[in-house]
Enzyme design. Structure first.
Site, PDB file in Angstrom:
ATOM      1  N   ARG A  37      60.360  -4.726   5.949  1.00 39.51           N
ATOM      2  CA  ARG A  37      60.392  -4.881   4.490  1.00 39.51           C
ATOM      3  C   ARG A  37      59.226  -5.721   3.981  1.00 39.51           C
ATOM      4  NH1 ARG A  37      66.867  -5.446   2.965  1.00 39.51           N
ATOM      5  NH2 ARG A  37      67.335  -3.240   3.288  1.00 39.51           N
ATOM      6  N   LYS A 199      82.022   4.488   7.844  1.00 43.56           N
ATOM      7  CA  LYS A 199      83.078   4.709   6.853  1.00 43.56           C
ATOM      8  C   LYS A 199      82.691   5.727   5.789  1.00 43.56           C
ATOM      9  CE  LYS A 199      85.104   0.105   7.396  1.00 43.56           C
ATOM     10  NZ  LYS A 199      85.515  -1.143   6.715  1.00 43.56           N
ATOM     11  N   GLY A 353      69.813   1.135   7.506  1.00 44.03           N
ATOM     12  CA  GLY A 353      69.288   0.303   8.582  1.00 44.03           C
ATOM     13  C   GLY A 353      69.287   0.927   9.956  1.00 44.03           C
ATOM     14  N   GLY A 376      71.700   0.539   0.253  1.00 43.11           N
ATOM     15  CA  GLY A 376      72.667   0.655  -0.834  1.00 43.11           C
ATOM     16  C   GLY A 376      72.060   1.226  -2.094  1.00 43.11           C
TER      17      GLY A 376
END
Length: 401
Positions: A37, A199, A353, A376
């Site tokens: 990043r 999930k 990630g 996200g």
């Protein structure tokens, strides 16, 4: 894009507040474990420095919950940033207030000041107007290059824009929105999306939004077992979100559900430690005492086949328990398949990630069209949501016109 971009700023001798995403993993020793990043922000920072700007660089790191935590300080990031920029980077322990203002005003053309972790102040996440105004007093121009935080309405991503005369998007933010926007606006077909991860709950809205837009949507990882249960199949000890089975049924009942590909086989093991290398079974014959930990060979081959003719590909989320080497094969093979699609001319986007980790582990980072730095944020964008950080830039542009 309805906002100003970096090249529209006259930034020579100006103090520029640059919001970046330096939320990087730190090693046990306290150093930066992965500087992806930081490296992603360099084009914007170097451009501004070449133009003679005076940079106030700001980021969050981790979740200190509004309290100072030396384990989540940006000091190690300052050291890495110095190496990347090959120049000194000053550090401000105070995020706002007289000391921070003095440090900012002491900057000369081409100097860099890094502020301490923004989230050490609880007002950052509260998008407090007073804190936004204090941040704004440090500079006369604002650049948002933190795509990974653009989905948060925080003081440094949204509130600050009301108090700085000139605001613009950095190169990274612009590139992210361009790449992801291409997936939603007019993707070249066939368009294949691959969604994995543990999930279904975090990706249910992405599934709903993408399924009508893609030609094929492949699910993998832990979320596949919730779909298998929704189909009435037994899943052994595999991870299943019991409270999301009905949601999975809703997805399977959508008119476009024929585009959904749920794996036909998987590797099962006694537990997820890696001690048991496991064996491959059909997904309709998972033994009661075993857990699904990775894709099987047939499922990997189905992904390869789906990508054979693809012209647009989006991948987010691992295909199994990727962090355990014994169960990483499905994810790594998916990474290779996406890279091969790129070599055949497809436009490929990878985010998340563990998906990015698989790309790097396989040495394929230069064989993907776009590596998204915002997990996200990219998912919320693909859900069709408005990103507050982007909306704030657009609002300043409208107000100025």
């Amino acid at each position: 894009m309805a906002f100003r971009t970096l090249r529209s700023l006259d930034c020579r001798a100006k103090r520029v507040f640059v919001r970046v995403d330096f939320n990087v993993p730190l090693s046990v020793e306290g150093g930066v474990a992965d500087d992806t990043r930081i490296v992603a922000s360099l084009p914007t920072l170097r451009y501004l420095l070449e133009k003679g700007a005076r940079l106030i660089v700001a980021s969050h790191l981790g979740r200190p919950n509004g309290k100072r935590d030396p384990r989540q300080s940006l000091k190690p990031v300052r050291e890495r940033l110095e190496r990347c920029l090959r120049k000194p980077v000053a550090f401000a322990e105070s995020i706002v207030g007289p000391e921070a203002v003095r440090a900012a005003k002491a900057l000369q053309d081409g100097d860099v000041l890094l502020l301490e972790n923004l989230r050490f102040d609880p007002r950052e996440e509260q998008n407090d107007p007073g804190f936004s105004h204090e941040l704004a007093t440090l500079a006369t121009q604002y650049v948002n290059d933190a795509f990974g935080a653009a989905h948060r309405a925080h003081a440094s991503t949204a509130g600050i824009t009301a108090y700085v005369p000139e605001c613009a998007a950095g190169f990274l933010l612009e590139r992210e929105l361009s790449a992801l926007g291409k997936l939603l606006r007019d993707p070249e077909r066939p368009f294949v999306a691959i969604l994995g991860g543990a999930k279904i709950s975090g990706k249910i809205d992405v599934l709903r939004n993408l399924l009508p837009r893609v030609d094929r949507l492949i699910v993998g990882g832990g979320m596949m077992f919730t779909f298998l249960r929704a189909k009435g199949l037994e899943t052994g000890k595999s991870l299943v979100e019991e409270d999301r089975i009905d949601m999975a049924r809703e997805i399977l009942a959508m008119p476009e559900a024929k585009r959904l590909l749920v794996p036909a086989d998987c590797r099962v093991a006694a537990d997820i430690s890696g001690a048991d290398s496991g064996r491959v079974v059909p997904t309709d014959k998972i033994p009661p005492g075993l857990s699904g930990v990775d894709l099987g060979e047939r499922s990997v081959e189905a992904i390869r086949a789906a990508l054979e003719e693809a012209k647009t590909v989006f991948w987010n989320g691992p295909m199994g328990v990727f962090e355990v080497p014994a169960y990483a094969e499905g994810t790594l093979e998916t990474a290779k398949a996406v890279a091969q699609a790129t070599s055949r001319g497809a436009f490929t986007v990878v985010g998340g990630g563990e998906s990015l980790a698989a790309i790097h582990q396989a040495g394929l980072e230069h064989q993907i069209s776009h590596l998204s730095t915002g997990g996200g944020a990219s998912l919320e964008f693909l859900e069709g949501r408005v990103l507050p950080g982007v909306a704030a830039l657009e609002a300043t542009t409208k107000a100025a016109s």
